[in-house]
Write a protein that holds these residues in place. Structure first.
Motif, PDB file in Angstrom:
ATOM      1  N   PRO A  51       0.802  -1.229   0.000  1.00 27.68           N
ATOM      2  CA  PRO A  51       0.000   0.000   0.000  1.00 27.68           C
ATOM      3  C   PRO A  51       0.837   1.282   0.000  1.00 27.68           C
ATOM      4  N   ASP A  52       2.088   1.202   0.466  1.00 24.68           N
ATOM      5  CA  ASP A  52       2.965   2.371   0.489  1.00 24.68           C
ATOM      6  C   ASP A  52       4.397   1.893   0.246  1.00 24.68           C
ATOM      7  N   PRO A  53       4.831   1.869  -1.036  1.00 27.41           N
ATOM      8  CA  PRO A  53       6.162   1.350  -1.363  1.00 27.41           C
ATOM      9  C   PRO A  53       7.314   2.133  -0.739  1.00 27.41           C
ATOM     10  N   GLY A  54       7.024   3.268  -0.112  1.00 26.65           N
ATOM     11  CA  GLY A  54       8.055   4.010   0.605  1.00 26.65           C
ATOM     12  C   GLY A  54       8.386   3.370   1.948  1.00 26.65           C
ATOM     13  N   LEU A  55       7.616   2.358   2.332  1.00 26.60           N
ATOM     14  CA  LEU A  55       7.855   1.664   3.596  1.00 26.60           C
ATOM     15  C   LEU A  55       8.350   0.246   3.346  1.00 26.60           C
ATOM     16  N   VAL A  56       9.245  -0.198   4.205  1.00 25.72           N
ATOM     17  CA  VAL A  56       9.738  -1.571   4.165  1.00 25.72           C
ATOM     18  C   VAL A  56       9.297  -2.250   5.458  1.00 25.72           C
ATOM     19  N   ARG A  57       8.611  -3.395   5.305  1.00 20.93           N
ATOM     20  CA  ARG A  57       8.160  -4.151   6.476  1.00 20.93           C
ATOM     21  C   ARG A  57       9.211  -5.188   6.842  1.00 20.93           C
ATOM     22  N   VAL A  58       9.667  -5.132   8.096  1.00 23.40           N
ATOM     23  CA  VAL A  58      10.649  -6.093   8.599  1.00 23.40           C
ATOM     24  C   VAL A  58       9.971  -6.902   9.703  1.00 23.40           C
ATOM     25  N   ARG A  59       9.831  -8.212   9.494  1.00 22.14           N
ATOM     26  CA  ARG A  59       9.253  -9.116  10.498  1.00 22.14           C
ATOM     27  C   ARG A  59      10.402  -9.693  11.328  1.00 22.14           C
ATOM     28  N   ILE A  60      10.305  -9.510  12.643  1.00 18.45           N
ATOM     29  CA  ILE A  60      11.332 -10.046  13.540  1.00 18.45           C
ATOM     30  C   ILE A  60      10.721 -11.115  14.441  1.00 18.45           C
ATOM     31  N   SER A  61      11.560 -11.996  14.914  1.00 22.10           N
ATOM     32  CA  SER A  61      11.177 -13.056  15.835  1.00 22.10           C
ATOM     33  C   SER A  61      12.105 -12.952  17.037  1.00 22.10           C
ATOM     34  N   VAL A  62      11.518 -12.804  18.239  1.00 23.43           N
ATOM     35  CA  VAL A  62      12.343 -12.594  19.434  1.00 23.43           C
ATOM     36  C   VAL A  62      12.011 -13.625  20.516  1.00 23.43           C
ATOM     37  N   ASN A  63      12.949 -13.813  21.431  1.00 22.48           N
ATOM     38  CA  ASN A  63      12.750 -14.727  22.549  1.00 22.48           C
ATOM     39  C   ASN A  63      11.467 -14.343  23.285  1.00 22.48           C
ATOM     40  N   PRO A  64      10.667 -15.330  23.694  1.00 19.60           N
ATOM     41  CA  PRO A  64       9.371 -15.025  24.306  1.00 19.60           C
ATOM     42  C   PRO A  64       9.458 -14.283  25.639  1.00 19.60           C
ATOM     43  N   ASP A  65      10.590 -14.334  26.306  1.00 20.98           N
ATOM     44  CA  ASP A  65      10.707 -13.650  27.597  1.00 20.98           C
ATOM     45  C   ASP A  65      11.248 -12.227  27.476  1.00 20.98           C
ATOM     46  N   THR A  66      11.449 -11.743  26.244  1.00 21.70           N
ATOM     47  CA  THR A  66      11.926 -10.376  26.030  1.00 21.70           C
ATOM     48  C   THR A  66      10.793  -9.388  26.287  1.00 21.70           C
ATOM     49  N   PRO A  67      11.010  -8.377  27.139  1.00 20.37           N
ATOM     50  CA  PRO A  67       9.939  -7.420  27.452  1.00 20.37           C
ATOM     51  C   PRO A  67       9.769  -6.355  26.372  1.00 20.37           C
ATOM     52  N   ILE A  68       8.958  -6.657  25.363  1.00 18.07           N
ATOM     53  CA  ILE A  68       8.664  -5.683  24.308  1.00 18.07           C
ATOM     54  C   ILE A  68       7.477  -4.858  24.798  1.00 18.07           C
ATOM     55  N   LEU A  69       7.780  -3.729  25.438  1.00 16.66           N
ATOM     56  CA  LEU A  69       6.774  -2.901  26.089  1.00 16.66           C
ATOM     57  C   LEU A  69       6.509  -1.634  25.286  1.00 16.66           C
ATOM     58  N   GLU A  70       5.357  -0.996  25.555  1.00 15.99           N
ATOM     59  CA  GLU A  70       5.067   0.279  24.907  1.00 15.99           C
ATOM     60  C   GLU A  70       6.221   1.239  25.196  1.00 15.99           C
ATOM     61  N   GLY A  71       6.625   1.969  24.181  1.00 10.30           N
ATOM     62  CA  GLY A  71       7.792   2.839  24.282  1.00 10.30           C
ATOM     63  C   GLY A  71       8.999   2.240  23.573  1.00 10.30           C
ATOM     64  N   THR A  72       8.963   0.940  23.286  1.00  9.23           N
ATOM     65  CA  THR A  72      10.047   0.289  22.546  1.00  9.23           C
ATOM     66  C   THR A  72      10.020   0.773  21.102  1.00  9.23           C
ATOM     67  N   THR A  73      11.189   1.087  20.568  1.00  9.67           N
ATOM     68  CA  THR A  73      11.314   1.481  19.166  1.00  9.67           C
ATOM     69  C   THR A  73      12.401   0.649  18.505  1.00  9.67           C
ATOM     70  N   GLY A  74      12.375   0.624  17.174  1.00  8.11           N
ATOM     71  CA  GLY A  74      13.362  -0.128  16.411  1.00  8.11           C
ATOM     72  C   GLY A  74      14.160   0.760  15.479  1.00  8.11           C
ATOM     73  N   THR A  75      15.436   0.469  15.367  1.00  8.21           N
ATOM     74  CA  THR A  75      16.312   1.146  14.410  1.00  8.21           C
ATOM     75  C   THR A  75      17.162   0.093  13.705  1.00  8.21           C
ATOM     76  N   ILE A  76      17.743   0.493  12.592  1.00  8.65           N
ATOM     77  CA  ILE A  76      18.686  -0.376  11.895  1.00  8.65           C
ATOM     78  C   ILE A  76      20.072   0.150  12.178  1.00  8.65           C
ATOM     79  N   LEU A 123      18.607   5.987  11.595  1.00  4.35           N
ATOM     80  CA  LEU A 123      18.858   5.406  10.297  1.00  4.35           C
ATOM     81  C   LEU A 123      17.605   4.720   9.776  1.00  4.35           C
ATOM     82  N   GLY A 124      16.823   4.095  10.660  1.00  2.00           N
ATOM     83  CA  GLY A 124      15.641   3.370  10.241  1.00  2.00           C
ATOM     84  C   GLY A 124      14.370   4.187  10.267  1.00  2.00           C
TER      85      GLY A 124
END
Length: 125
Positions: A51-76, A123-124
């Motif tokens: 729907p928006d070729p200016g965006l790249v979707r990156v699917r990640i898989s992380v350990n289930p005990d990792t606390p991915i909480l609101e406020g978490t951001t991702g960069t490359i 960068l991301g």
């Protein structure tokens, strides 16, 4: 048979999508995902967002005990070796986990998994 036994009782990794507005050069399937520098998972998939070729979707898989909480951001994060990693940080202690909401799930999680926002200005971004 032995392989099946080793997988029995194993907990599935958690999956998340991150949408980047800039190049994901150096990132590949299998690239490392780290949280505050600690390895926690891998990149599962990289695809243009139709729907928006200016965006790249990156699917990640992380350990289930990792606390991915609101406020978490991702960069490359690039490296001198040419291989990039996905770096997560910024989780707020006590914040709820990032999950797909029960209401309006299709808009919040278009690919069926929670989304981690890309960090603005990095960068991301």
């Amino acid at each position: 048979f032995m392989v099946w036994l080793s997988r029995w009782g194993a907990v599935e990794n958690k999956k998340y999508d991150i949408f980047f507005k800039s190049s994901v050069d150096g990132l590949a399937k299998g690239s490392q995902v780290a949280f505050s520098g600690v390895p926690i998972g891998v990149v599962d998939e990289i695809a243009l967002y139709r729907p928006d070729p200016g965006l790249v979707r990156v699917r990640i898989s992380v350990n289930p005990d990792t606390p991915i909480l609101e406020g978490t951001t991702g960069t490359i994060q690039g490296s001198f070796t040419g291989t990039s990693t996905v770096q997560l940080d910024g989780a707020v202690k006590g914040a709820p986990p990032i999950v797909c909401p029960e209401q309006n799930t299709a808009a919040a999680c278009p690919f069926g998994v929670p989304m981690i926002p890309a960090k603005a200005g990095g960068l991301g971004a």
